[in-house]
Design an enzyme around this catalytic site. Structure first.
Site, PDB file in Angstrom:
ATOM      1  N   ARG A 107     -13.844  -9.247 -14.638  1.00  0.00           N
ATOM      2  CA  ARG A 107     -13.164  -8.890 -15.884  1.00  0.00           C
ATOM      3  C   ARG A 107     -14.008  -7.974 -16.765  1.00  0.00           C
ATOM      4  O   ARG A 107     -13.543  -7.532 -17.814  1.00  0.00           O
ATOM      5  CB  ARG A 107     -12.803 -10.162 -16.654  1.00  0.00           C
ATOM      6  CG  ARG A 107     -11.907 -11.104 -15.869  1.00  0.00           C
ATOM      7  CD  ARG A 107     -11.543 -12.339 -16.663  1.00  0.00           C
ATOM      8  NE  ARG A 107     -10.797 -12.011 -17.872  1.00  0.00           N
ATOM      9  CZ  ARG A 107     -10.357 -12.933 -18.738  1.00  0.00           C
ATOM     10  NH1 ARG A 107     -10.607 -14.214 -18.513  1.00  0.00           N
ATOM     11  NH2 ARG A 107      -9.688 -12.559 -19.810  1.00  0.00           N
ATOM     12  N   LYS A 149       0.832  -1.213   0.000  1.00  0.00           N
ATOM     13  CA  LYS A 149       0.000   0.000   0.000  1.00  0.00           C
ATOM     14  C   LYS A 149       0.865   1.261   0.000  1.00  0.00           C
ATOM     15  O   LYS A 149       0.625   2.184  -0.785  1.00  0.00           O
ATOM     16  CB  LYS A 149      -0.934  -0.008   1.219  1.00  0.00           C
ATOM     17  CG  LYS A 149      -1.884  -1.189   1.281  1.00  0.00           C
ATOM     18  CD  LYS A 149      -2.837  -1.079   2.452  1.00  0.00           C
ATOM     19  CE  LYS A 149      -2.121  -1.138   3.797  1.00  0.00           C
ATOM     20  NZ  LYS A 149      -1.464  -2.436   4.036  1.00  0.00           N
TER      21      LYS A 149
END
Length: 315
Positions: free
Chosen positions: A244, A161
């Site tokens: 997707r 992160k």
């Protein structure tokens, strides 16, 4: 998490221009509701509309009533203090009745006098209390301002992160906070800022603690930002199913507010900073009513309904 607010904190706000004239022992009393209370008919002895734990505000109208109805002053004061207010505030630089000051002192209720007009005092104290007493939680992650979109990155320790945030800062985006994020719900919006003493520092494994503001300048940071996307980073799993197409949005609930959520798998070769930047751009399009994935789906459905082959309908 606790959001307790004391009368003493109100007294410390310079914009309220208030001083305590009686009942100093009441500065430790808690304000439990972020709304003020005007006494109204309670001055005549009718207490039904009064609620405990609020800031009770007396303006020019109430003080003029006390001045013109001296025989009823005792009844009015007894009634308003019996409601157990957090404190009593007198506005417009007016002097509080001596009976009110004595009663506040006896009951341990702080009596404040403000230099502000009543409407200005109410606006100032209500706005600040709404912020201070707003529901709040702490979350572990990184909060960034990417193209004006507040992006909260979350994921387990070591997933990358902070490194992703550093990459975004080097691209010209802004860091709000790293590690511990304080999130408040203000008027239905989630506002995040840094919690604790970390400020605009960031921990990078192998480098240690760095100061983003000192390294990249004041334009690389900001104090707070509305959270508009939650991005969850997690390790790539070959057997997992990933979105997707992007037809249906996922949401995460923080303080009962639904926020769009993306799950981004992390593996070597994927540039997560680029993906987050594209996600922010895509969110900007959605704010304008443009949903790219759904627009493509609708176009595909129209093409499938045509008599011509789909390939012939593609420009």
């Amino acid at each position: 998490m606790s959001t307790a607010l004391t009368v003493g904190e109100l007294l410390e706000r310079p914009e309220l221009e208030a001083t305590v004239v009686a009942g100093r022992a009441g500065l430790v009393r808690a304000v439990t509701v972020p709304r003020i209370q005007k006494p109204g008919l309670a001055l005549t002895g009718w207490p039904e509309q009064l609620h405990p734990g609020r800031v009770l505000v007396l303006g020019g109208t109430e003080l003029d009533y006390f001045a013109d109805h001296t025989r009823e002053v005792g009844v009015g004061i007894t009634t308003i203090l019996a409601s157990d207010p957090a404190c009593v505030a007198v506005c417009r630089r007016r002097q509080a009745p001596s009976e009110l000051a004595a009663a506040c002192e006896a009951r341990g209720v702080a009596l404040l006098v403000s230099q502000l007009a009543t409407a200005d005092f109410i606006a100032a104290v209500s706005g600040w209390m709404a912020d201070r007493l707003a529901p709040a939680i702490e979350a572990h992650g990184v909060l960034m301002d990417v193209l004006g979109i507040g992006v909260l990155m979350m994921g387990k320790s070591g997933i990358g992160k902070s490194e992703t945030a550093l990459d975004l800062v080097m691209r010209g985006h802004r860091l709000v906070a790293d590690d511990v994020i304080l999130i408040r719900c203000l008027r239905g919006q989630l506002i995040g800022r840094g919690a604790g003493i970390l400020g605009h520092h960031m921990e990078i494994r192998g480098l240690g603690i760095i100061n983003i503001k000192d390294l990249f300048g004041i334009a690389s940071v900001r104090e707070a930002k509305k959270i508009e996307i939650v991005v969850e980073l997690h390790e790539w799993e070959a057997s997992a199913e990933y979105d997707r197409l992007g037809f249906d949005e996922q949401f995460d609930k923080l303080l009962e507010v639904a926020v769009p959520k993306l799950r981004l798998p992390v593996r070597p070769g994927r540039n997560i900073a680029t993906l987050i930047e594209v996600a922010a751009r895509n969110q900007l399009l959605k704010h304008q009513g443009i949903h790219s994935a759904r627009a493509f789906r609708d176009r595909l459905h129209r093409a499938m309904g045509d008599s011509e082959p789909i390939a012939d309908s593609v420009e």
